[in-house]
Structures are given as C-alpha cells and as structure tokens.
Design a protein around this motif. Structure first.
Motif, mmCIF file in Angstrom:
data_model
loop_
_atom_site.group_PDB
_atom_site.id
_atom_site.type_symbol
_atom_site.label_atom_id
_atom_site.label_comp_id
_atom_site.label_asym_id
_atom_site.label_seq_id
_atom_site.Cartn_x
_atom_site.Cartn_y
_atom_site.Cartn_z
ATOM 1 N N LEU A 17 0.870 -1.185 0.000
ATOM 2 C CA LEU A 17 0.000 0.000 0.000
ATOM 3 C C LEU A 17 0.904 1.231 0.000
ATOM 4 O O LEU A 17 1.637 1.463 0.971
ATOM 5 N N ILE A 18 0.855 2.009 -1.062
ATOM 6 C CA ILE A 18 1.806 3.105 -1.185
ATOM 7 C C ILE A 18 1.235 4.428 -0.697
ATOM 8 O O ILE A 18 1.931 5.429 -0.658
ATOM 9 N N ASP A 19 -0.052 4.471 -0.354
ATOM 10 C CA ASP A 19 -0.637 5.734 0.078
ATOM 11 C C ASP A 19 -1.000 5.709 1.555
ATOM 12 O O ASP A 19 -1.837 6.459 2.024
ATOM 13 N N SER A 20 -0.351 4.832 2.315
ATOM 14 C CA SER A 20 -0.549 4.794 3.754
ATOM 15 C C SER A 20 0.697 5.331 4.439
ATOM 16 O O SER A 20 1.815 5.193 3.924
ATOM 17 N N GLU A 21 0.533 5.931 5.597
ATOM 18 C CA GLU A 21 1.692 6.414 6.351
ATOM 19 C C GLU A 21 2.451 5.261 6.984
ATOM 20 O O GLU A 21 3.563 5.434 7.496
ATOM 21 N N TYR A 22 1.849 4.054 6.939
ATOM 22 C CA TYR A 22 2.484 2.877 7.512
ATOM 23 C C TYR A 22 2.995 1.968 6.399
ATOM 24 O O TYR A 22 2.481 1.974 5.277
ATOM 25 N N THR A 23 4.006 1.176 6.716
ATOM 26 C CA THR A 23 4.518 0.191 5.759
ATOM 27 C C THR A 23 3.680 -1.070 5.869
ATOM 28 O O THR A 23 3.657 -1.719 6.924
ATOM 29 N N CYS A 24 2.998 -1.407 4.787
ATOM 30 C CA CYS A 24 2.060 -2.545 4.837
ATOM 31 C C CYS A 24 2.008 -3.263 3.506
ATOM 32 O O CYS A 24 1.935 -2.636 2.446
ATOM 33 N N TYR A 25 2.054 -4.586 3.562
ATOM 34 C CA TYR A 25 1.882 -5.427 2.381
ATOM 35 C C TYR A 25 0.640 -6.294 2.588
ATOM 36 O O TYR A 25 0.449 -6.867 3.662
#
Length: 320
Positions: A17-25
């Motif tokens: 997810l490239i539009d979150s402030e968190y790093t998430c796959y």
C-alpha cells in the motif's frame, strides 16, 4: 490521501500500500476480495451504516498500522513464551507462523452477531488482523533470507504439497469445491490456486504427464488390451469396460482391475506398468502408476473400498 486503488505489486502474492503512512503489504487475492465485497455492499459498520469504499479507508489504515507494529516487533513476538528455549524452538515457531490459516491475518474479515446476518467491520479487528499479517509477512521474509536454516521444514512441506497437488491432479482442481460454504468468487479463486498447484506439480514431475509420443520418434509398441482378456465374448466385455473405465482415473481404475482379476478375466498382474499402458491406449488417460498402485496393492476383502470391487464383479460377471 491518494486513491486506495493505487497499489504497487511487490511480488506474485503481495502488494504494498503506497498511500498509507504505515509500511504494509497485503496479499493480492485477499485485498481484491475485500474491495470487491465492499463494492457489493456486503459489509456494515457498527453504527449500522453500509461500509462504502470511502468509509473503509480508515479501517484499511488501521490494518496497515497493525501490520507495521507486528513487523516491527517481530523478534519480540516470536520469543514470547520462548525466552529460555533454543534456536530450534524459535525456528519452529517462525515456520508455524507461516502455516497459520489466512483467516488469522487476512484483511477480508469481519465480525458477526448471532441476532444479525450482517457482516460488521471494526477498527480493533482490523488492527489485530493487521498485526498478525505483519508477523506472518516478516516470518516469510525471514525464511526466504535464511533458506538453509529452514531447509528441513521446506523438504517436509514440499512432500506434503506434492501429495496434495497429486490429489488435485488426479481428481480435478474443483473436486471438493461443492463442499465449501463460500461465494462463487471465492471458489473461483480456490480453483485457480489449485490449477496453479497442478501446473507446478506437472513441471516438477514430467513423468506424471499423459504419454504423448514425440514428433519424429517411433511410438512404443504397446500390447493390445484385448490380448490380456480371458473371455468368450471379448467385445461385450470391452463394451461394458468402456462404460466403467472411460474418464476414470486412479483408485476407480484399480477397483475395476481388481474385479477383472477376481473373475479370472485377466491374470494377476506381474508387469503393472505394461498393463496400465495398454489400458491407457484403449481407454484414454487413466492416471499415473502412483495414483493406481496404492489402491491396487492393498485392495482385498475387508478393505474400505472392497464393496466397490464386489459391485464391479457383479456387473462384469453377468456378461456372457
């Protein structure tokens, strides 16, 4: 905030997810099913409003927050209750994490109440699922970067995976889907995943493919199946055998073979490979030796499938 539709393919299974402030796959199929369910109006929020794409953005962000927390605290989490255990215990826990059911970490999840058929989305659930997802993802990356340490688990997993893939190969990618209580969309995703398993199995086991003579090479001499038969009316017997065998594979073929032996319509097999090749030439693809032999070898009176043999004996024994 940019559109949640903007995603980056990380690999064949995960998206970042490239539009979150968190790093998430997130896993591709899981995330796609979630968005599809939202667009179809299948989820509600706890205030009873319909969960729209716009409304679930904070929920997805909460999943991403949990994901990053789980990934960042991975080392601490896997050592919980394992403080005094050795590295083997830690490695086993990491491996077990990667084999947890998807329901424990997927984003396509919901809560339900006994007095309502609705599916509800909540922030606490999303965070918890995300945290489990982060731990799961980090465990996978740990194994990928330390393959030698986890080789013994991989070998065992490969053996189990091959057994499952062989089962699918012999019985079809959708052989058990009617038993599942899920949507057609979910069944289709399972079917496609099963087909990929079958394809990978065939790539790894080329000997399992149906025998097709290469161009330019002389086809192997295979004995005519009728020459194996001991019966005064072979044509009538062959007609009935085609009814029983055409389209069948594996254990079903073994059952018919055993019935033929008990009726003395064929000799006890001493060269099963040659006999199977003859059957395949006559009836079409009947499965592999590995799918026929386990049943053929153990099939006798008292076996769970013996009643099926008895039925075939009755059918074939009536032919005069």
């Amino acid at each position: 905030m940019s559109s949640w539709g903007e995603i980056l393919f990380f690999n064949s299974k995960y998206r970042k997810l490239i539009d979150s402030e968190y790093t998430c796959y997130v896993q591709e199929d899981d995330f796609d099913m979630f968005l599809s369910s939202v667009r179809k109006g299948e989820f509600h929020l706890f205030d009873e409003t319909l969960a729209t794409v716009e409304a679930v953005r904070p929920l997805i962000d909460e999943y991403a927050k949990g994901f990053q927390d789980g990934a960042d605290n991975f080392d601490k989490i896997i050592r919980e209750e394992n403080i005094f255990q050795d590295d083997n215990a830690i490695e086993e826990r990491i491996w077990n994490i990667t084999n947890q059911p998807p329901q424990s970490y997927c984003i396509n999840t919901w809560e339900s109440h006994s007095d309502s058929p609705k599916r509800y989305l909540s922030m606490p659930l999303m965070y918890e699922q995300g945290k489990n997802g982060g731990v799961h993802y980090k465990a996978i990356q740990t194994i990928k970067t330390n393959a030698t340490r986890f080789r013994r688990y991989m070998d065992k997993e490969d053996e189990q995976s091959n057994q499952y893939a062989e089962f699918l190969f012999e019985n079809g990618a959708d052989c058990y889907l009617d038993l599942l209580d899920c949507s057609e969309e979910e069944k289709d995703a399972i079917r496609q995943n099963n087909e990929r398993k079958i394809a990978n199995y065939l790539i790894k086991h080329p000997q399992e493919r149906p025998l097709i003579p290469e161009k330019g090479k002389k086809e192997k001499e295979i004995k005519d199946f009728r020459d194996y038969l001991h019966h005064n009316n072979k044509e009538a017997l062959m007609e009935k055998l085609h009814e029983l065998v055409d389209g069948q594979k594996g254990k079903d073929v073994a059952i018919t073979i055993k019935a033929l032996e008990r009726l003395n319509y064929i000799d006890i097999l001493t060269n099963r490979k040659a006999f199977y090749e003859s059957m395949e030439k006559e009836f079409g693809y009947i499965g592999t030796e590995q799918s026929i032999n386990p049943t053929y070898i153990v099939l006798k009176d008292g076996h769970i499938l013996w009643d099926n043999v008895v039925k075939r004996i009755i059918i074939l024994g009536r032919i005069k």
